[in-house]
Design a protein around this motif. Structure first.
Motif, short mmCIF file in Angstrom:
data_model
loop_
_atom_site.label_atom_id
_atom_site.label_comp_id
_atom_site.label_asym_id
_atom_site.label_seq_id
_atom_site.Cartn_x
_atom_site.Cartn_y
_atom_site.Cartn_z
N UNK A 444 0.84 -1.19 0.00
CA UNK A 444 0.00 0.00 0.00
C UNK A 444 0.87 1.24 0.00
N UNK A 445 0.39 2.29 -0.66
CA UNK A 445 1.12 3.54 -0.67
C UNK A 445 1.08 4.20 -2.03
N UNK A 446 2.01 5.12 -2.23
CA UNK A 446 2.14 5.86 -3.48
C UNK A 446 3.38 5.37 -4.21
N UNK A 447 3.22 5.11 -5.50
CA UNK A 447 4.33 4.59 -6.31
C UNK A 447 4.38 5.35 -7.63
N UNK A 448 5.47 6.08 -7.84
CA UNK A 448 5.65 6.80 -9.10
C UNK A 448 6.45 5.92 -10.05
N UNK A 449 5.81 5.49 -11.12
CA UNK A 449 6.44 4.59 -12.09
C UNK A 449 7.02 5.41 -13.24
N UNK A 450 8.30 5.23 -13.47
CA UNK A 450 8.98 5.94 -14.55
C UNK A 450 8.48 5.45 -15.91
N UNK A 451 8.76 6.19 -16.97
CA UNK A 451 8.35 5.74 -18.31
C UNK A 451 8.96 4.41 -18.73
N UNK A 452 10.07 3.99 -18.09
CA UNK A 452 10.67 2.70 -18.44
C UNK A 452 10.25 1.59 -17.49
N UNK A 453 9.18 1.83 -16.71
CA UNK A 453 8.59 0.75 -15.94
C UNK A 453 9.26 0.42 -14.63
N UNK A 454 10.05 1.33 -14.09
CA UNK A 454 10.66 1.13 -12.78
C UNK A 454 10.09 2.17 -11.81
N UNK A 455 10.00 1.80 -10.54
CA UNK A 455 9.52 2.72 -9.53
C UNK A 455 10.62 3.71 -9.22
N UNK A 456 10.35 4.98 -9.48
CA UNK A 456 11.36 6.01 -9.20
C UNK A 456 11.26 6.52 -7.78
N UNK A 457 10.03 6.63 -7.30
CA UNK A 457 9.79 7.16 -5.95
C UNK A 457 8.62 6.38 -5.34
N UNK A 458 8.71 6.13 -4.04
CA UNK A 458 7.63 5.44 -3.33
C UNK A 458 7.53 5.98 -1.91
N UNK A 459 6.33 5.99 -1.38
CA UNK A 459 6.14 6.46 -0.01
C UNK A 459 4.72 6.25 0.47
N UNK A 460 4.54 6.36 1.76
CA UNK A 460 3.20 6.24 2.33
C UNK A 460 2.43 7.55 2.23
N UNK A 461 3.16 8.66 2.14
CA UNK A 461 2.56 9.96 1.89
C UNK A 461 3.27 10.60 0.72
N UNK A 462 2.78 11.77 0.28
CA UNK A 462 3.36 12.43 -0.89
C UNK A 462 4.59 13.27 -0.56
N UNK A 463 5.04 13.24 0.65
CA UNK A 463 6.21 14.03 1.03
C UNK A 463 7.42 13.59 0.20
N UNK A 464 8.01 14.51 -0.53
CA UNK A 464 9.18 14.22 -1.36
C UNK A 464 8.86 13.95 -2.80
N UNK A 465 7.58 13.77 -3.13
CA UNK A 465 7.20 13.47 -4.52
C UNK A 465 7.52 14.64 -5.44
#
Length: 475
Positions: A444-465
């Motif tokens: 569970x959480x927030x996962x920013x997926x890069x255009x090449x299909x890898x998670x660039x950033x992840x977190x439980x809140x948006x802090x740092x996104x």
């Protein structure tokens, strides 16, 4: 004003040297990003041989995103089980591959056989569909650069580009012109021969293996979607004769087949297995990708796949810098991410060649990632299932769509999984946001997926996104 004038005078954004799988995959990715790209190829046509015939699962995912996986699936087939022969008799089967069942998270789980010439045809057709093209019969004669421009001398004239990419193979003209050393070793002192042949009398249900009598082994693999076999021969004594007569004599000497059962020799080449890597993957505004950056033993089918993934890593970064004003420092992460991966895969393919490791999960390349790398930040989601730098798994969604459907395209994808966490304002064209129920492969959480299909950033809140996104777009 002077800088703008220099940029406006350029003929293209990116010059790609070489129309192999690496250059074509990169050109496809750049074309869909609206990046003006020219691919130049010194040969008059696409490469004619089967050489890199194994498409690994991670590369199948790349092809899914690039819009060619349906053609790849239609044109290729599963790798057949090996059949060991001795004195003209079948001795039993030997499967060289693990074959785990596909899952929701991993839809492709075993190698897919497709001759390299056909892979290139498919990528070239996709490039044409996207509005791109290849200038065949065009050789690089020189290259120079300054702070703003790469100027390349071609056999047809001169061209100016913002960046250039060497995708021109292990004997890269670009790499040599830049003076970048390549360090490596012979993996095996025995030279080898690879050829595409037709043997109508040989069944196409098996990968035929003839261990030999000490002079070297012979392997004959049917190529799906064709009438051809790929033949590979090892030579512990002497060197390969790549003539049709030489290949027929080799088959007759090492198998139960007669020489005239080889009805056609379509292509042949000799090589000495090597493992080598360029000391660096970037020189100013010029990048090395594929065999120009690293040379692998063919064992384990890693070379073409690692090369295509170089292109996939570099393409979105060039797009961000050229079309979205990202800081140029983003391009530094290409070498920072890909050089360690190439070194890891070189070691793997060498160990497989020498019999020190078997083909397995590592050769599928689904476990490769960029944890701890320059673009992996924010930690993990709740439950710790997935970390920044990991490959983003596939998965089913309501209505019959899948996560890979959400990822497909040149954008970033922010997944809010099992959370109602508040999000900052985001550029909807750059980042597509989707809220979905909890899904075990992610947690569970927030996962920013890069255009090449890898998670660039992840977190439980948006802090740092927001801070992460500023590294890949104009501030």
């Amino acid at each position: 004003m002077e800088l703008n004038s220099v940029k406006e005078a350029k003929d293209v954004d990116v010059l790609v040297v070489g129309a192999g799988p690496t250059g074509l995959a990169l050109a496809c990715d750049l074309a869909r990003r609206g990046v003006r790209t020219l691919v130049v190829e010194q040969s008059d046509a696409l490469f004619p041989g089967s050489r890199g015939k194994g498409i690994q699962p991670r590369t199948m995912e790349v092809f899914d995103d690039l819009g060619v996986v349906d053609a790849v699936l239609a044109s290729g087939g599963r790798a057949p089980v090996g059949m060991i022969w001795q004195d003209g008799a079948r001795q039993g089967e030997h499967d060289m591959f693990e074959r785990p069942a596909p899952s929701e998270a991993e839809p492709y789980t075993e190698p897919w056989l497709l001759p390299q010439w056909r892979t290139q045809q498919i990528l070239h057709a996709r490039l044409t569909e996207l509005g791109g093209s290849v200038a065949f019969g065009t050789a690089l004669t020189g290259i120079r650069q300054d702070a703003h421009t790469v100027t390349a001398g071609l056999s047809t004239g001169e061209i100016r580009a913002s960046y250039a990419v060497a995708a021109d193979g292990g004997r890269s003209t670009v790499r040599r012109a830049l003076g970048i050393p390549m360090t490596g070793e012979d993996v095996d002192p025995a030279p080898m021969l690879v050829a595409d042949v037709r043997i109508p009398s040989l069944d196409r249900l098996s990968w035929h293996i003839f261990p030999g009598d000490g002079t070297g082994h012979l392997a004959v693999c049917p190529l799906p979607g064709t009438d051809d076999f790929q033949l590979i021969g090892q030579f512990t004594e002497g060197g390969p004769d790549t003539s049709p007569a030489g290949i027929r004599a080799l088959v007759a000497a090492r198998s139960h087949l007669a020489a005239d059962e080889v009805t056609e020799v379509l292509w042949a080449s000799d090589f000495r297995p090597r493992a080598a890597m360029a000391d660096r993957f970037r020189e100013g505004r010029v990048f090395l990708a594929g065999d120009a950056a690293h040379i692998h033993s063919p064992a384990g089918g890693q070379g073409l796949n690692t090369s295509v993934q170089d292109a996939y890593n570099l393409g979105w970064k060039l797009g961000q810098v050229l079309r979205h004003g990202a800081p140029e420092a983003l391009l530094d992460t290409y070498e920072q991410e890909r050089l360690p991966v190439a070194a890891q895969i070189l070691g793997l393919s060498t160990r497989i060649h020498r019999g020190e490791e078997q083909r397995g999960a590592a050769t599928m390349q689904l476990g490769l990632g960029y944890r701890g790398g320059p673009l992996a930040s924010g930690g993990i989601g709740a439950g710790g299932a997935l970390e920044a730098g990991d490959r983003a798994p596939d998965g089913p969604l309501p209505g019959g769509t899948r996560l890979f459907d959400l990822f497909r395209g040149p954008h970033f994808t922010l997944l809010a999984i099992g959370t109602d966490a508040e999000l900052p304002p985001l550029d909807g064209q750059l980042v597509h946001v989707h809220r979905i129920d909890a899904y075990e492969p992610y947690g569970k959480g927030l996962f920013l997926v890069r255009p090449d299909g890898y998670v660039g950033w992840a977190g439980e809140s948006a802090a740092g996104l927001t801070e992460w996104l500023e590294r890949v777009r104009s501030c």
